[in-house]
Motif scaffolding. Sequence first.
Motif, short mmCIF file in Angstrom:
data_model
loop_
_atom_site.label_atom_id
_atom_site.label_comp_id
_atom_site.label_asym_id
_atom_site.label_seq_id
_atom_site.Cartn_x
_atom_site.Cartn_y
_atom_site.Cartn_z
N LYS A 82 0.52 -1.02 -0.80
CA LYS A 82 0.11 0.54 0.08
C LYS A 82 0.97 1.40 0.19
CE LYS A 82 -4.11 -1.41 2.29
NZ LYS A 82 -5.29 -0.80 1.08
N ILE A 83 0.43 2.07 -1.38
CA ILE A 83 2.11 3.12 -1.36
C ILE A 83 0.98 4.23 -1.49
CG2 ILE A 83 4.21 3.75 -2.63
CD1 ILE A 83 4.74 0.75 -3.11
N TRP A 84 1.72 5.37 -0.72
CA TRP A 84 0.71 6.49 -1.13
C TRP A 84 1.84 7.06 -2.49
CZ3 TRP A 84 -2.26 9.59 1.03
CH2 TRP A 84 -2.64 10.61 1.31
N ARG A 85 0.69 7.78 -2.65
CA ARG A 85 0.57 7.95 -4.71
C ARG A 85 0.16 10.01 -4.67
NH1 ARG A 85 2.82 4.51 -8.54
NH2 ARG A 85 3.95 6.56 -9.47
N GLN A 86 1.86 10.09 -4.85
CA GLN A 86 1.03 11.69 -5.29
C GLN A 86 1.91 12.55 -5.91
OE1 GLN A 86 0.75 13.66 -1.40
NE2 GLN A 86 0.85 15.86 -1.96
N LEU B 42 9.67 -3.51 -8.08
CA LEU B 42 8.24 -2.50 -7.87
C LEU B 42 8.21 -1.50 -8.86
CD1 LEU B 42 5.04 -2.31 -7.31
CD2 LEU B 42 6.18 -0.43 -6.25
N ASN B 43 9.40 -0.68 -9.19
CA ASN B 43 9.19 0.40 -10.26
C ASN B 43 9.98 -0.50 -11.78
OD1 ASN B 43 9.02 2.64 -8.88
ND2 ASN B 43 10.19 3.68 -7.86
N THR B 44 10.59 -1.47 -11.99
CA THR B 44 10.68 -2.33 -12.87
C THR B 44 9.70 -2.49 -13.38
OG1 THR B 44 12.83 -2.74 -12.13
CG2 THR B 44 12.17 -3.67 -14.20
N ILE C 8 7.43 0.30 -14.70
CA ILE C 8 7.64 0.81 -15.89
C ILE C 8 7.36 0.30 -17.12
CG2 ILE C 8 9.68 1.40 -17.34
CD1 ILE C 8 10.81 2.25 -15.07
N GLU C 9 7.36 -1.46 -17.24
CA GLU C 9 7.19 -2.51 -18.51
C GLU C 9 5.84 -2.48 -18.67
OE1 GLU C 9 8.61 -6.30 -16.75
OE2 GLU C 9 10.76 -5.61 -17.22
N ARG C 10 5.00 -2.50 -17.24
CA ARG C 10 3.54 -2.22 -17.24
C ARG C 10 3.50 -0.69 -18.51
NH1 ARG C 10 1.88 -4.71 -12.11
NH2 ARG C 10 0.78 -2.53 -11.52
N GLY C 11 3.64 0.13 -18.14
CA GLY C 11 3.91 1.62 -18.42
C GLY C 11 3.26 2.54 -17.64
N GLU C 12 3.41 2.12 -16.27
CA GLU C 12 2.94 3.16 -15.13
C GLU C 12 4.47 3.97 -14.80
OE1 GLU C 12 0.52 0.28 -12.48
OE2 GLU C 12 0.07 -0.67 -13.98
N GLU C 13 3.56 4.96 -13.87
CA GLU C 13 4.51 5.65 -13.81
C GLU C 13 5.41 4.63 -12.13
OE1 GLU C 13 5.97 8.61 -13.05
OE2 GLU C 13 5.03 8.82 -15.42
N PRO C 14 6.62 4.94 -12.31
CA PRO C 14 7.51 4.18 -11.37
C PRO C 14 7.27 5.16 -10.14
CG PRO C 14 8.63 5.85 -12.33
CD PRO C 14 6.98 5.39 -13.14
N VAL C 15 6.51 4.55 -8.72
CA VAL C 15 6.76 5.01 -7.68
C VAL C 15 8.37 6.00 -7.16
CG1 VAL C 15 6.69 4.57 -5.24
CG2 VAL C 15 5.62 3.38 -6.32
N ASP D 101 5.18 11.77 -4.47
CA ASP D 101 4.75 9.87 -3.87
C ASP D 101 4.92 10.32 -2.14
OD1 ASP D 101 3.31 9.10 -6.15
OD2 ASP D 101 5.84 8.32 -6.75
N LEU D 102 6.53 9.42 -2.36
CA LEU D 102 7.11 9.05 -0.84
C LEU D 102 8.36 10.00 -0.62
CD1 LEU D 102 7.42 5.32 -1.59
CD2 LEU D 102 5.74 6.19 0.28
N ILE D 103 8.57 10.84 -1.21
CA ILE D 103 9.30 12.21 -1.82
C ILE D 103 9.10 13.46 -1.11
CG2 ILE D 103 11.39 13.92 -2.92
CD1 ILE D 103 11.66 11.73 -4.60
N VAL D 104 9.54 14.27 0.24
CA VAL D 104 9.91 15.43 0.93
C VAL D 104 10.51 16.10 1.05
CG1 VAL D 104 7.77 13.66 2.48
CG2 VAL D 104 10.27 14.41 3.14
#
Lengths: 224, 245
Positions: free
Chosen positions: B6-10, B40-42, B45-52, B112-115
Motif C-alpha cells: 500500500k503505497i502513498w501516491r501523489q 516494483l518500479n521496473t 515501467i514495463e506495464r507502462g505505469e509511473e514508477p513510485v 509520492d514518497l518524497i518530501v
Amino acid sequence: MSTFLGASIGRKLIVAVSGLFLILFLAVHLVVNLTLLAGQETYNMVAHWMGTNPAVSVIQPVLTVGLLVHIGYSAYVSLSNWRARPQPYYWSDPAGGSTWASRNMLLLGGLILAFLVLHISSFSIRVKLGDAPMADIGGVMTKDLYAMVTARFELGWYVLTYVVAMFFLGLHLAHGFHSGIQTLGLSDGTWRNRWVLLGTGYSIVIAAGYMLLPIYFFLRTHSG
Amino acid sequence: MKIKLKIWRQESPDSKGGLVDYELDGVSKEMSFLEMLDYLNTTLIERGEEPVAFEHDCREGICGCCSLFINGRPHGVGAEITTCELRMTAFENGNTIVIEPWRAKAFPVIRDLIVDRSAFEKIMQAGGFISANAGAAPEANSIPIPKELADEAFDAAACLGCGACVAACPNASAMLFVSAKISQLALLPQGEVETKRRARDMIAKMDELGFGACSNIGACEAECPKGIEISHIARLNRAFVASAF
C-alpha cells in the motif's frame, strides 16, 4: 522576554514550572487528607487552621492562577502541535519506546480537570458558602468537614469516580514529573533514568495515597 | 515470495494523494527494502505505469537521504537503521507493507514518497554554525578536549538530518535534530561561545517553519537511526533558558 516566552520552549517552560508547582501542592494536599485517619477532632482542627491561616489565603489564588496557566498553556501548546501534522498517518505504530501516558497528556489532563470540577463543587464551594454541618471542638463551633468528607466517601459512585480519577492523575504525573524536569534542562544522560524512577515512585505514592482514603472509609462503613 | 504493498501516491505538492495497492511477486529475502522498490518500479515501467518516486542515495546508512514511513514506523522495523539498511528478511510471504512519506507541515510532499526537507537546512542557516573565522587548522594538541566531551559531541554529530525524529514524533517536533546540532557545537570550545544565540535563533526558525513543540515523549530517540538521545534536548533546553540572561 516576549520572544523568550513566546517561543515553543518558552511556552513549555511555563507548562513545566506550573506543573511542577502543582505536583508539590498535591503532596501538601495529601498530607492534609491523611489527617482524616487521625479522627474527627484532629481533621476538623487541621481544616479549621487551614481555613483561618493567612498564608493559605495567599497561596490559594496563586494555586488557582498556577492551575489556569497550566491548563491554558498546555492546551495552547497541544493545539500548535496538532497543526504541525495536518495530514495524519494511515498507519502509525507507537511501539517505539513511548508510553501511552506521554502521548495522551491532554486527554489525561482533561479527565483530571473534569474530576476537579466535581471535587471543588462537592467540597470547597459548599464550605465557602457555609453549607456545612457544625461540630464542637474544645468549646469552639467549627465546620464539621470530617462528617462532610466521610459522608461523601460512603457513596459508591463517588468513591469509584475518585479512585479512577486518581489513577489518571498517577499516569499524568508519571510522565509530567520527569517531563517537566527535562523541559527545565535539569536532566542529562545520567540523571534521566533517576528522574523517571523518582517520578514514577512519586506518582504511585500520590495516586495510592489519595485512593487509600475513600476506599478505607467506604469499606469501614459498608463492612458492617 | 509474494507481498502486498500500500503505497502513498501523489502527483505533485498540490494534488490530492492516496494509498494505492500493488501486488509484487518474485520478491527475494536477499533484497534490500529499496531493491524491492526498484523491482516494483521496473514492473510498473514495463506495464507502462509511473514508477513510485522515493529518495535514496548512498544506500549504506550514512547520507540521510532515504525517508520512508514503513508499517507505521520511520525507516521500518529494527533499531538504529535507515530504510536502505532494512532487508526483506524482516517480512514474510503474503505480508502487507504500508509505505507513507514523512508527515509534517514543515515537510510538504513533493511527489509520492518524497518530501521537502529543506526546512532542516533553514534551521541550520539560522544558527547551526560557528561564525568565528577559525583560520587554518590549529595544532591538534593546542586545545585539549576531554575524551568524554569529544565522544558526546561526535555522537551528536552522527545525526544524518534524515527527519525520522520529526516523522516519529506525534507533535512533528524537530527538537531532536536541533538538539543534536546544538550539542555537536556546544560541547566543543570553538562552538561553545555562541551556544545561547544559536539555541535562540534555531528554535525561532524551527517554530516559524511549523514544527511542533517537544513534549518529551521519546519516540524520536527510539526511531533515530543513529541512536541520538533526548539528553541532547535537555542540553538545548538549558541553552535556551540561559539565552534569557
